[in-house]
Design a protein around this motif. Structure first.
Motif, mmCIF file in Angstrom:
data_model
loop_
_atom_site.group_PDB
_atom_site.id
_atom_site.type_symbol
_atom_site.label_atom_id
_atom_site.label_comp_id
_atom_site.label_asym_id
_atom_site.label_seq_id
_atom_site.Cartn_x
_atom_site.Cartn_y
_atom_site.Cartn_z
ATOM 1 N N ALA A 16 0.814 -1.218 0.000
ATOM 2 C CA ALA A 16 0.000 0.000 0.000
ATOM 3 C C ALA A 16 0.844 1.263 0.000
ATOM 4 C CB ALA A 16 -0.927 -0.005 1.216
ATOM 5 N N THR A 17 2.132 1.146 0.257
ATOM 6 C CA THR A 17 3.043 2.290 0.205
ATOM 7 C C THR A 17 3.775 2.375 -1.124
ATOM 8 O OG1 THR A 17 3.378 2.207 2.603
ATOM 9 C CG2 THR A 17 5.030 3.376 1.304
ATOM 10 N N ILE A 18 4.262 1.248 -1.619
ATOM 11 C CA ILE A 18 5.095 1.243 -2.830
ATOM 12 C C ILE A 18 4.264 1.479 -4.084
ATOM 13 C CG2 ILE A 18 6.574 -0.184 -4.285
ATOM 14 C CD1 ILE A 18 7.673 -1.461 -1.778
ATOM 15 N N VAL A 19 3.132 0.772 -4.210
ATOM 16 C CA VAL A 19 2.352 0.838 -5.459
ATOM 17 C C VAL A 19 1.821 2.249 -5.735
ATOM 18 C CG1 VAL A 19 0.339 -0.071 -6.676
ATOM 19 C CG2 VAL A 19 1.783 -1.614 -5.345
ATOM 20 N N PRO A 20 1.203 2.931 -4.760
ATOM 21 C CA PRO A 20 0.777 4.312 -5.058
ATOM 22 C C PRO A 20 1.943 5.238 -5.394
ATOM 23 C CG PRO A 20 -0.317 3.502 -3.087
ATOM 24 C CD PRO A 20 0.744 2.506 -3.424
ATOM 25 N N SER A 21 3.101 5.010 -4.771
ATOM 26 C CA SER A 21 4.266 5.847 -5.062
ATOM 27 C C SER A 21 4.747 5.639 -6.494
ATOM 28 C CB SER A 21 5.390 5.536 -4.068
ATOM 29 O OG SER A 21 4.957 5.728 -2.735
ATOM 30 N N LEU A 22 4.757 4.395 -6.956
ATOM 31 C CA LEU A 22 5.136 4.125 -8.348
ATOM 32 C C LEU A 22 4.114 4.726 -9.307
ATOM 33 C CD1 LEU A 22 6.347 0.408 -8.078
ATOM 34 C CD2 LEU A 22 7.758 2.466 -8.284
ATOM 35 N N PHE A 23 2.849 4.657 -8.933
ATOM 36 C CA PHE A 23 1.804 5.261 -9.770
ATOM 37 C C PHE A 23 2.011 6.767 -9.875
ATOM 38 C CE2 PHE A 23 -2.272 7.500 -9.880
ATOM 39 C CZ PHE A 23 -2.776 7.047 -11.081
ATOM 40 N N VAL A 24 2.331 7.418 -8.764
ATOM 41 C CA VAL A 24 2.575 8.863 -8.776
ATOM 42 C C VAL A 24 3.778 9.191 -9.640
ATOM 43 C CG1 VAL A 24 3.298 10.808 -7.338
ATOM 44 C CG2 VAL A 24 1.484 9.287 -6.551
ATOM 45 N N LEU A 25 4.821 8.366 -9.550
ATOM 46 C CA LEU A 25 6.011 8.592 -10.373
ATOM 47 C C LEU A 25 5.680 8.472 -11.854
ATOM 48 C CD1 LEU A 25 9.069 9.030 -10.633
ATOM 49 C CD2 LEU A 25 9.350 6.543 -10.372
ATOM 50 N N PRO A 31 10.204 12.675 -9.764
ATOM 51 C CA PRO A 31 10.778 11.811 -8.722
ATOM 52 C C PRO A 31 10.686 12.418 -7.323
ATOM 53 C CG PRO A 31 12.223 11.902 -10.637
ATOM 54 C CD PRO A 31 11.165 12.935 -10.853
ATOM 55 N N SER A 32 10.837 13.732 -7.228
ATOM 56 C CA SER A 32 10.785 14.350 -5.897
ATOM 57 C C SER A 32 9.383 14.242 -5.305
ATOM 58 C CB SER A 32 11.215 15.817 -5.987
ATOM 59 O OG SER A 32 10.345 16.538 -6.851
ATOM 60 N N PHE A 33 8.358 14.440 -6.118
ATOM 61 C CA PHE A 33 6.994 14.311 -5.621
ATOM 62 C C PHE A 33 6.678 12.861 -5.257
ATOM 63 C CE2 PHE A 33 2.275 14.186 -6.689
ATOM 64 C CZ PHE A 33 1.906 14.664 -5.439
ATOM 65 N N ALA A 34 7.150 11.926 -6.092
ATOM 66 C CA ALA A 34 6.946 10.507 -5.802
ATOM 67 C C ALA A 34 7.652 10.116 -4.502
ATOM 68 C CB ALA A 34 7.449 9.650 -6.954
ATOM 69 N N ALA A 35 8.868 10.647 -4.294
ATOM 70 C CA ALA A 35 9.590 10.366 -3.051
ATOM 71 C C ALA A 35 8.851 10.953 -1.854
ATOM 72 C CB ALA A 35 11.011 10.921 -3.132
ATOM 73 N N PHE A 36 8.275 12.136 -2.034
ATOM 74 C CA PHE A 36 7.494 12.751 -0.959
ATOM 75 C C PHE A 36 6.293 11.889 -0.599
ATOM 76 C CE2 PHE A 36 3.708 15.420 -0.134
ATOM 77 C CZ PHE A 36 4.045 15.867 1.141
ATOM 78 N N VAL A 37 5.592 11.386 -1.610
ATOM 79 C CA VAL A 37 4.440 10.523 -1.363
ATOM 80 C C VAL A 37 4.884 9.239 -0.671
ATOM 81 C CG1 VAL A 37 2.647 9.125 -2.475
ATOM 82 C CG2 VAL A 37 3.072 11.466 -3.248
ATOM 83 N N PHE A 38 5.984 8.652 -1.156
ATOM 84 C CA PHE A 38 6.470 7.398 -0.581
ATOM 85 C C PHE A 38 6.824 7.566 0.895
ATOM 86 C CE2 PHE A 38 10.135 4.747 0.547
ATOM 87 C CZ PHE A 38 9.582 3.486 0.384
ATOM 88 N N SER A 42 5.938 9.907 2.964
ATOM 89 C CA SER A 42 4.769 10.280 3.767
ATOM 90 C C SER A 42 3.928 9.052 4.111
ATOM 91 C CB SER A 42 3.920 11.306 3.011
ATOM 92 O OG SER A 42 4.643 12.490 2.764
ATOM 93 N N LEU A 43 3.689 8.203 3.112
ATOM 94 C CA LEU A 43 2.934 6.982 3.374
ATOM 95 C C LEU A 43 3.703 6.045 4.297
ATOM 96 C CD1 LEU A 43 1.436 6.218 -0.164
ATOM 97 C CD2 LEU A 43 0.329 7.327 1.789
ATOM 98 N N MET A 44 5.016 5.998 4.131
ATOM 99 C CA MET A 44 5.826 5.135 4.977
ATOM 100 C C MET A 44 5.778 5.597 6.435
ATOM 101 S SD MET A 44 9.797 3.963 4.516
ATOM 102 C CE MET A 44 10.410 5.638 4.760
ATOM 103 N N VAL A 45 5.858 6.910 6.649
ATOM 104 C CA VAL A 45 5.760 7.449 8.008
ATOM 105 C C VAL A 45 4.389 7.143 8.603
ATOM 106 C CG1 VAL A 45 5.677 9.581 9.346
ATOM 107 C CG2 VAL A 45 7.507 9.233 7.677
ATOM 108 N N LEU A 46 3.351 7.269 7.787
ATOM 109 C CA LEU A 46 1.999 6.975 8.248
ATOM 110 C C LEU A 46 1.874 5.513 8.682
ATOM 111 C CD1 LEU A 46 -1.005 7.858 8.498
ATOM 112 C CD2 LEU A 46 -1.294 7.152 6.118
ATOM 113 N N GLY A 98 1.693 1.275 12.771
ATOM 114 C CA GLY A 98 2.145 -0.071 13.078
ATOM 115 C C GLY A 98 2.971 -0.184 14.339
ATOM 116 N N ASN A 99 3.704 0.881 14.700
ATOM 117 C CA ASN A 99 4.642 0.790 15.814
ATOM 118 C C ASN A 99 4.213 1.566 17.056
ATOM 119 O OD1 ASN A 99 7.302 -0.596 14.697
ATOM 120 N ND2 ASN A 99 6.488 0.716 13.078
#
Length: 366
Positions: free
Chosen positions: A239-248, A254-261, A263-267, A272-273
């Motif tokens: 759920a983190t990687i696939v939307p980021s690849l779609f945004v890219l 790449p900078s916007f895709a990295a931002f999305v990635f 952000s989702l990873m932090v979420l 989870g932790n």
């Protein structure tokens, strides 16, 4: 007289034989295990309904509620996946060109493996793989019919099975079975409650974040995040990687895709932790390594369905081994064990709940 603890070699052999049997009997055990899991979640509902309406009507209402939940989750998942699938398939040529350009760029930088991937793993190949997955999902109707049949019979037979266990000659074994079943059912309910709350909150926040970021199909991505978060580790990662690849691919930024990635990873990391452990407490304390092993092991044995049921099976193993002096080390290795009953020396002389002094059984609730 106390029996000797089983040797580790015998335990390893028993585990290997059990896993081999699970693999060979997957067509039978997979729907049965899911039915037991659903039964543990649905039984308290039927008990409460039985207190205000006739038992047969309570059974029918419970089954209707189970079917409604299954159809609701399945429909939302199919809607989200099919919408995004149509977008990708309609623009397959565009994504193929992007992929080839990326592979060529890697080749220019001396990464030779990019050429191999360009020849073997392409967008059409991915589309065919996804199509096979969709076809396989369409063949699960028989599986779910078998599961619902097991659940219906199980809801009728729960109390009879309990009384049968109470009548076992060895009260220590009967008590251990009842304690293990009660603890497993309780932890399964906590597990599903926590996963549902976390998945719902994660899906909503993913949809809101992508919507505010201007990413197309934000609601669909949120629904995908909700569904995938029922699978620990693997689901949030997808759920983190696939939307980021779609945004890219969609924005070529790449900078916007990295931002999305990130952000989702932090979420996902925060939920989870920090959030999930506080909701579940010690009831679901389990080593992350054990959770990951359970997911991959049961995925290997039972396919995509095993990906979901792997963690509940690990919870059941920890619950049944925790009160045993000879097998309690298994639960300790899996994580901090919950208070799951009496130790062996107390179980030897403990009366079985629901049994009078003369061995006569009485009806009690689980």
């Amino acid at each position: 007289m106390r029996t000797a603890a089983p040797r580790p070699s015998l335990i390893i052999i028993a585990v290997i034989l059990s896993l081999g049997a699970a693999y060979a009997a997957a067509a039978f055990l997979a729907p049965l295990s899911l039915a037991v899991f659903i039964l543990a979640l649905a039984w308290p509902v039927q008990q409460r309904l039985s207190s205000v309406m006739p038992t047969p009507l309570a059974l029918v209402v419970t089954l209707i509620a189970i079917i409604a939940v299954i159809i609701g989750l399945s429909s939302s998942a199919i809607w989200a996946f099919s919408t995004i699938w149509r977008l990708i398939s309609n623009n397959a040529t565009y994504y193929q060109e992007l992929y080839q350009n990326a592979a060529a760029s890697l080749e220019e930088r001396g990464i030779g493996i990019a050429g191999i991937w360009a020849e073997t793993v392409s967008v059409p190949w991915l589309l065919r793989l996804a199509q096979q997955a969709v076809t396989r999902m369409a063949q699960t109707m028989t599986f779910w019919l078998v599961v619902l049949a097991y659940v219906m019979v199980g809801l009728i037979e729960v109390m009879r099975a309990r009384r049968a266990v109470q009548r076992l000659p060895d009260g220590r074994i009967a008590e251990r079975i009842l304690v293990g079943c009660r603890e497993t059912a309780k932890r399964w309910r906590i597990y599903m409650m926590v996963r549902t709350v976390i998945s719902l909150m994660t899906g909503i926040l993913i949809a809101l974040f992508l919507l505010l970021s201007g990413v197309p199909y934000a609601v669909e991505w949120g629904v995908m995040g909700f569904v995938l978060n029922f699978i620990p580790f693997i689901g949030p990662l997808i759920a983190t990687i696939v939307p980021s690849l779609f945004v890219l691919a969609q924005f070529l930024d790449p900078s916007f895709a990295a931002f999305v990635f990130f952000s989702l990873m932090v979420l996902q990391f925060l939920f989870g932790n920090y959030v999930e452990p506080r909701l579940s407490g010690d009831a679901l304390s389990m080593s992350p390594f054990i959770v990951l092993v359970s997911i991959f092991l049961w995925t290997f044995l039972w396919g995509p369905y095993g990906t979901f049921i792997g963690v509940p099976i690990a919870i059941a193993v920890a619950s049944f081994t925790a009160p045993s002096r000879s097998l309690g080390w298994i639960s300790l290795l899996m994580g901090p064990p919950p208070p799951a009953g009496l130790p062996d020396e107390d179980l030897e002389n403990a009366p079985v709940p629901g049994r009078r002094a003369g061995g006569q059984s009485i009806d009690t609730t689980i």
